[in-house]
Every structure is written in C-alpha cells, then in structure tokens.
Design a protein around this motif. Structure first.
Motif, PDB file in Angstrom:
ATOM      1  N   PHE A   1       6.662 -26.821 -12.268  1.00 43.06           N
ATOM      2  CA  PHE A   1       8.009 -27.373 -12.433  1.00 43.06           C
ATOM      3  C   PHE A   1       8.848 -26.467 -13.326  1.00 43.06           C
ATOM      4  O   PHE A   1       8.331 -25.843 -14.259  1.00 43.06           O
ATOM      5  CB  PHE A   1       7.949 -28.789 -13.011  1.00 43.06           C
ATOM      6  CG  PHE A   1       7.266 -29.746 -12.080  1.00 43.06           C
ATOM      7  CD1 PHE A   1       7.931 -30.249 -10.963  1.00 43.06           C
ATOM      8  CD2 PHE A   1       5.943 -30.118 -12.295  1.00 43.06           C
ATOM      9  CE1 PHE A   1       7.290 -31.107 -10.079  1.00 43.06           C
ATOM     10  CE2 PHE A   1       5.294 -30.975 -11.413  1.00 43.06           C
ATOM     11  CZ  PHE A   1       5.976 -31.474 -10.297  1.00 43.06           C
ATOM     12  N   CYS A   2      10.121 -26.415 -13.051  1.00 42.14           N
ATOM     13  CA  CYS A   2      11.034 -25.506 -13.742  1.00 42.14           C
ATOM     14  C   CYS A   2      11.345 -26.008 -15.154  1.00 42.14           C
ATOM     15  O   CYS A   2      11.671 -27.181 -15.351  1.00 42.14           O
ATOM     16  CB  CYS A   2      12.327 -25.395 -12.936  1.00 42.14           C
ATOM     17  SG  CYS A   2      13.548 -24.307 -13.673  1.00 42.14           S
ATOM     18  N   SER A   3      11.273 -25.093 -16.123  1.00 44.82           N
ATOM     19  CA  SER A   3      11.583 -25.466 -17.514  1.00 44.82           C
ATOM     20  C   SER A   3      13.095 -25.573 -17.726  1.00 44.82           C
ATOM     21  O   SER A   3      13.545 -26.102 -18.733  1.00 44.82           O
ATOM     22  CB  SER A   3      10.997 -24.429 -18.472  1.00 44.82           C
ATOM     23  OG  SER A   3      11.565 -23.161 -18.208  1.00 44.82           O
ATOM     24  N   GLN A   4      13.891 -25.071 -16.781  1.00 43.63           N
ATOM     25  CA  GLN A   4      15.350 -25.122 -16.907  1.00 43.63           C
ATOM     26  C   GLN A   4      15.931 -26.398 -16.297  1.00 43.63           C
ATOM     27  O   GLN A   4      16.850 -26.993 -16.851  1.00 43.63           O
ATOM     28  CB  GLN A   4      15.990 -23.908 -16.214  1.00 43.63           C
ATOM     29  CG  GLN A   4      15.440 -22.568 -16.672  1.00 43.63           C
ATOM     30  CD  GLN A   4      15.746 -22.275 -18.114  1.00 43.63           C
ATOM     31  OE1 GLN A   4      16.895 -22.276 -18.530  1.00 43.63           O
ATOM     32  NE2 GLN A   4      14.707 -22.039 -18.916  1.00 43.63           N
ATOM     33  N   CYS A   5      15.405 -26.795 -15.104  1.00 50.80           N
ATOM     34  CA  CYS A   5      16.038 -27.909 -14.385  1.00 50.80           C
ATOM     35  C   CYS A   5      15.027 -28.939 -13.905  1.00 50.80           C
ATOM     36  O   CYS A   5      15.409 -29.920 -13.252  1.00 50.80           O
ATOM     37  CB  CYS A   5      16.850 -27.378 -13.205  1.00 50.80           C
ATOM     38  SG  CYS A   5      15.840 -26.894 -11.795  1.00 50.80           S
ATOM     39  N   ALA A   6      13.738 -28.723 -14.180  1.00 51.72           N
ATOM     40  CA  ALA A   6      12.657 -29.630 -13.763  1.00 51.72           C
ATOM     41  C   ALA A   6      12.450 -29.663 -12.250  1.00 51.72           C
ATOM     42  O   ALA A   6      11.695 -30.487 -11.737  1.00 51.72           O
ATOM     43  CB  ALA A   6      12.867 -31.046 -14.299  1.00 51.72           C
TER      44      ALA A   6
ATOM     45  N   ILE B   1       9.268 -18.865  -8.881  1.00 46.84           N
ATOM     46  CA  ILE B   1      10.727 -19.009  -8.829  1.00 46.84           C
ATOM     47  C   ILE B   1      11.094 -20.460  -8.512  1.00 46.84           C
ATOM     48  O   ILE B   1      10.511 -21.079  -7.610  1.00 46.84           O
ATOM     49  CB  ILE B   1      11.324 -18.061  -7.759  1.00 46.84           C
ATOM     50  CG1 ILE B   1      10.949 -16.599  -8.098  1.00 46.84           C
ATOM     51  CG2 ILE B   1      12.842 -18.226  -7.672  1.00 46.84           C
ATOM     52  CD1 ILE B   1      11.402 -15.583  -7.073  1.00 46.84           C
ATOM     53  N   CYS B   2      12.057 -20.970  -9.282  1.00 44.71           N
ATOM     54  CA  CYS B   2      12.486 -22.355  -9.069  1.00 44.71           C
ATOM     55  C   CYS B   2      13.215 -22.474  -7.730  1.00 44.71           C
ATOM     56  O   CYS B   2      14.130 -21.697  -7.443  1.00 44.71           O
ATOM     57  CB  CYS B   2      13.402 -22.798 -10.205  1.00 44.71           C
ATOM     58  SG  CYS B   2      14.035 -24.468  -9.961  1.00 44.71           S
ATOM     59  N   SER B   3      12.812 -23.443  -6.922  1.00 48.78           N
ATOM     60  CA  SER B   3      13.438 -23.601  -5.605  1.00 48.78           C
ATOM     61  C   SER B   3      14.815 -24.267  -5.726  1.00 48.78           C
ATOM     62  O   SER B   3      15.614 -24.225  -4.800  1.00 48.78           O
ATOM     63  CB  SER B   3      12.538 -24.424  -4.688  1.00 48.78           C
ATOM     64  OG  SER B   3      12.365 -25.716  -5.235  1.00 48.78           O
ATOM     65  N   ALA B   4      15.103 -24.862  -6.903  1.00 47.41           N
ATOM     66  CA  ALA B   4      16.399 -25.529  -7.085  1.00 47.41           C
ATOM     67  C   ALA B   4      17.427 -24.596  -7.738  1.00 47.41           C
ATOM     68  O   ALA B   4      18.539 -24.447  -7.237  1.00 47.41           O
ATOM     69  CB  ALA B   4      16.225 -26.783  -7.931  1.00 47.41           C
ATOM     70  N   CYS B   5      17.077 -23.935  -8.846  1.00 47.71           N
ATOM     71  CA  CYS B   5      18.073 -23.140  -9.578  1.00 47.71           C
ATOM     72  C   CYS B   5      17.766 -21.641  -9.563  1.00 47.71           C
ATOM     73  O   CYS B   5      18.498 -20.860 -10.172  1.00 47.71           O
ATOM     74  CB  CYS B   5      18.195 -23.635 -11.022  1.00 47.71           C
ATOM     75  SG  CYS B   5      16.840 -23.102 -12.100  1.00 47.71           S
ATOM     76  N   SER B   6      16.680 -21.237  -8.902  1.00 47.59           N
ATOM     77  CA  SER B   6      16.301 -19.819  -8.753  1.00 47.59           C
ATOM     78  C   SER B   6      15.867 -19.135 -10.056  1.00 47.59           C
ATOM     79  O   SER B   6      15.733 -17.911 -10.100  1.00 47.59           O
ATOM     80  CB  SER B   6      17.441 -18.997  -8.125  1.00 47.59           C
ATOM     81  OG  SER B   6      17.771 -19.530  -6.870  1.00 47.59           O
TER      82      SER B   6
HETATM   83 ZN   LIG Z   1      15.168 -24.695 -11.956  1.00 47.41          ZN
END
Ligand SMILES: [Zn+2]
Length: 225
Positions: free
Chosen positions: A19-24, A41-46
């Motif tokens: 899970f992304c530490s920036q946007c979860a 790589i985050c699939s939501a915010c890259s």
């Molecule tokens: Zn993200």
C-alpha cells in the motif's frame, strides 16, 4: 532498441510493499525499461517506492589486547557471537551510529579510533561499515537485554570462530587479528557474495571479491569543521 518482454527482463522480485505511504492506494510491481529495474509504484498516484540497501554500522572494540563481543539474544543467529552493530538511523553519522549500537548492545562507551572495514553484501542489500574503537571511561560493559545474552572481552586467540553470527563479522575479525599481529593497519574493502543456496545461518559460505586492502599511515590527519 526497445525492451523485449521476457527476453532480458530480470526475474520479478518479491513484492514487499502493498500500500502507498502517500495515498494508501494499492502498489504494483512494474518493470521500468528506462532503469532496467522492477519498481514498486502506486497504481493510484504513481509514487515510486524505492528500496535501497541499508548500512550496518558497528565497532570492533579493543581493550587491553582483547576485543569485545556480544552473544546475540535475538534472531537472526540467536546465541551466536558478534561485534556490536546494527542499522544506521536517520540523522546520525556512521561513527555516531556505531558508538550508539555499542552502547545499546554491549553497554559500553567507546572512543572511535578509525574506519576499519567496508563490506558490501549485495545479495541481502546491506553495506557494513565497522570502526576500530577503544573502550572509554568508565571502561565498563554489560549484556543489554533483549539484544544480547552475554558480553565478554576475548583475547585474540580465544575468538569463537565457529560460533560467529555473520560472514562480515567473521571476515572483519580475521583481518583484525592479521593486522594486530603484524602491527600494520589497513582499511579493508570488499564485496561479500553469498554462495548459491547459503542460508542466513551459514556465515561461512561466501566469496570475497573486489578486495582492496589500503595501508594506513601511522598518523591520523584530522580536519576540524
Ligand atoms: Zn499513492
């Protein structure tokens, strides 16, 4: 020439970030052709979650021709002997980290003498930097639970070679004994390559490559900031 899928691409590594530490958002492993590497790589915010090697910092502590070793109280290598060492923290220098680990694991205050070994272990993403250090006032030490079960000074001829926890520590102590006996100190650099199939509890199965032993002058040149 474009990247040929499946032809030269390195094998997919184990996914270690979910899970992304920036946007979860959910994180994917993607092959980045321009870097020739897999990245999380985050699939939501890259956002790219880089994974980099860690520095292990520590001390070979000398006192009256003996060295201070700790018997590990935690995994990995519970019950085996090592020098006080651990992961460097943010906001500290390597020497500060080495002294801090020595206090935390061996209860010993030390004075740093010189950088001594620098070993890279690419297979496990670690770089070791061990300093020579002297026991400092009040010249005491003690096992620090839970990290260590026992802390002792060993004369060089009594170092428990078969009971050492880590290949980097074993190698560092071998050079230390050589240098002390010949009274010619060197700075040692090399790359520890674990042999295929070697387990983490098998510190003897490695090859040292890219070795450089750099003789140290008698005097230390120090610049004050
Ligand atoms: Zn993200």
């Amino acid at each position: 020439m474009g990247h040929q899928a499946g032809a030269t691409q390195p094998p997919t590594p184990h996914k270690t970030i979910h899970f992304c530490s920036q946007c979860a958002g959910p994180v994917d492993l993607k092959f980045v052709s321009s870097e020739d590497r897999w990245r999380h790589i985050c699939s939501a915010c890259s956002h790219v979650h880089y994974l980099n090697p860690r520095n292990v910092v520590g001390c070979i502590v000398e006192h009256e021709d003996q060295v201070l070793l700790c018997r590990r109280g935690i995994q990995p290598q519970l019950g085996k002997w090592t020098v006080p060492a651990g992961y460097m923290e943010l906001q500290e220098s390597t020497a500060e980290g080495a002294a801090r680990e020595t206090l935390e694991e061996a209860g010993a205050a030390v004075e740093i003498v010189a950088p001594y070994v620098h070993f890279d272990i690419p297979g496990i993403g670690q770089a070791y930097l061990l300093f020579r250090a002297r026991l400092a006032p009040p010249f005491t030490f003690a096992a620090q639970a839970p990290e260590s079960l026992e802390t002792r000074l060993f004369p060089l001829e009594d170092i428990p070679w078969d009971e050492l926890a880590f290949s980097a520590v074993s190698l560092a102590l071998r050079y230390y004994v050589e240098d002390r006996r010949s009274q010619s100190w060197r700075m040692h650099h090399g790359v520890i390559r674990k042999q295929a199939g070697a387990g983490p509890n098998d510190p003897g199965s490695f090859k040292l490559t890219d070795y450089m032993g750099l003789p140290l002058g008698a005097e230390r040149i120090q610049t004050q900031a």
